[in-house]
Design an enzyme around this catalytic site. Structure first.
Site, PDB file in Angstrom:
ATOM      1  N   CYS A  41       3.758 -13.322   6.072  1.00  0.00           N
ATOM      2  CA  CYS A  41       2.916 -12.317   5.411  1.00  0.00           C
ATOM      3  C   CYS A  41       2.008 -12.965   4.377  1.00  0.00           C
ATOM      4  O   CYS A  41       0.812 -12.674   4.313  1.00  0.00           O
ATOM      5  CB  CYS A  41       3.797 -11.254   4.761  1.00  0.00           C
ATOM      6  SG  CYS A  41       2.866  -9.897   4.023  1.00  0.00           S
ATOM      7  N   GLY A  47       1.007 -11.675  -8.434  1.00  0.00           N
ATOM      8  CA  GLY A  47       2.218 -11.656  -9.255  1.00  0.00           C
ATOM      9  C   GLY A  47       3.262 -12.648  -8.812  1.00  0.00           C
ATOM     10  O   GLY A  47       4.424 -12.519  -9.185  1.00  0.00           O
ATOM     11  N   CYS A 107      10.022  -4.870   3.454  1.00  0.00           N
ATOM     12  CA  CYS A 107       9.232  -3.651   3.236  1.00  0.00           C
ATOM     13  C   CYS A 107       9.130  -2.815   4.502  1.00  0.00           C
ATOM     14  O   CYS A 107       9.030  -1.590   4.428  1.00  0.00           O
ATOM     15  CB  CYS A 107       7.846  -4.016   2.707  1.00  0.00           C
ATOM     16  SG  CYS A 107       6.842  -5.020   3.815  1.00  0.00           S
TER      17      CYS A 107
END
Length: 273
Positions: free
Chosen positions: A22, A46, A119
């Site tokens: 990803c 982040g 996810c």
């Protein structure tokens, strides 16, 4: 770019690294392209990792200061041109400091628990996800190292090297998944001591600063929650080979493996064997 390889790997008896795929194929490349559309010079993320550039324009990828949260492992496959565009302001901080700053600023998710699941598989049921996407797999045998049948599985997807729970073998000594043999539809189990591997072979490799010509000493990480282990690394035409100073537990085909010298990422790839 992420889910199809994930499904392919599990159906082939390997344990994939979807977050690595990803980051290198979706997140960063798409964000850099979006930055170009907006006329932005950089992209801030982040990630708990550090990215530094030198006077010649070279880029270095380093472990985050908070080694418990370090995410350099997931970024080895990002092309240098994209790494050069990234800004990682959390790389010099630990998670507690970031949460404290979030509370000071009134950010709503400052105390949100860390996510532990994929996810796209939020319930954690990998076998169920693979079956929904690709159909049920045939049952097969769970065997010991000598080939003796100990039980039956409902499909090889979802098993991983080192797994102990969920084997449904009843009583007896603890047993762990040693390897998965898709051609025979078998899961091989054994003692924990049999999980120790002296090395590995990596494929689909990316060298951050070019491929070295000779064998070298480094530290090698074999999964995200693994402290890099001292080893010798030998570049090969297909990737690299690793010889650990001390055997490592549960080296797992399909997982990403990352090579470090001190805190710097030298290369990364995927464990073939």
């Amino acid at each position: 770019n992420v889910i199809e390889p994930f499904l392919d790997e599990y159906r082939a008896g390997r344990t994939p690294s979807p977050c690595v795929h990803c980051n290198r194929t979706v997140k960063i490349s798409h964000l850099v392209a979006l930055a170009d559309r907006f006329g932005a010079t950089a992209v801030a993320t982040g990630h708990y990792a550090r990215i530094e550039t030198d006077l010649s324009g070279g880029v270095r990828l380093l472990r985050g200061r908070d080694l418990e949260k370090d995410q350099s492992y997931f970024l080895f496959g990002v092309p240098s041109a994209s790494l050069r565009r990234l800004r990682t302001p959390l790389g010099h901080l630990d998670k507690a400091a970031v949460r404290s700053e979030g509370r000071r600023l009134g950010i709503p998710n400052a105390d949100k628990p860390d996510s532990q699941e994929l996810c796209f598989v939020p319930d954690g049921d990998i076998r169920g996800f693979v079956e929904r996407e690709r159909g049920a797999q045939p049952a097969g045998d769970i065997v010991d190292a000598a080939g003796g049948v100990l039980g039956e599985h409902d499909g090889i997807a979802g098993f991983t090297v080192g797994q102990r729970r969920g084997l449904k073998l009843g009583g007896g000594p603890p047993r762990y998944v040693l390897r998965i043999v898709p051609d025979e539809n078998r899961v091989v189990v054994g003692d924990e001591g049999d999980l120790a591997a002296p090395g590995l072979r990596a494929r689909d490799v990316q060298w951050v600063h070019g491929r070295p010509s000779e064998r070298f000493q480094a530290s090698v990480r074999i999964r995200y929650r693994h402290e890099p282990a001292p080893a010798w690394v030998t570049p090969t035409d297909a990737g690299f080979d690793v010889e650990f100073d001390e055997p490592q537990r549960a080296v797992t085909p399909g997982q990403a493996t990352v090579v470090y010298q001190h805190d710097e990422v030298v290369a990364g790839g995927f464990i073939e064997a």
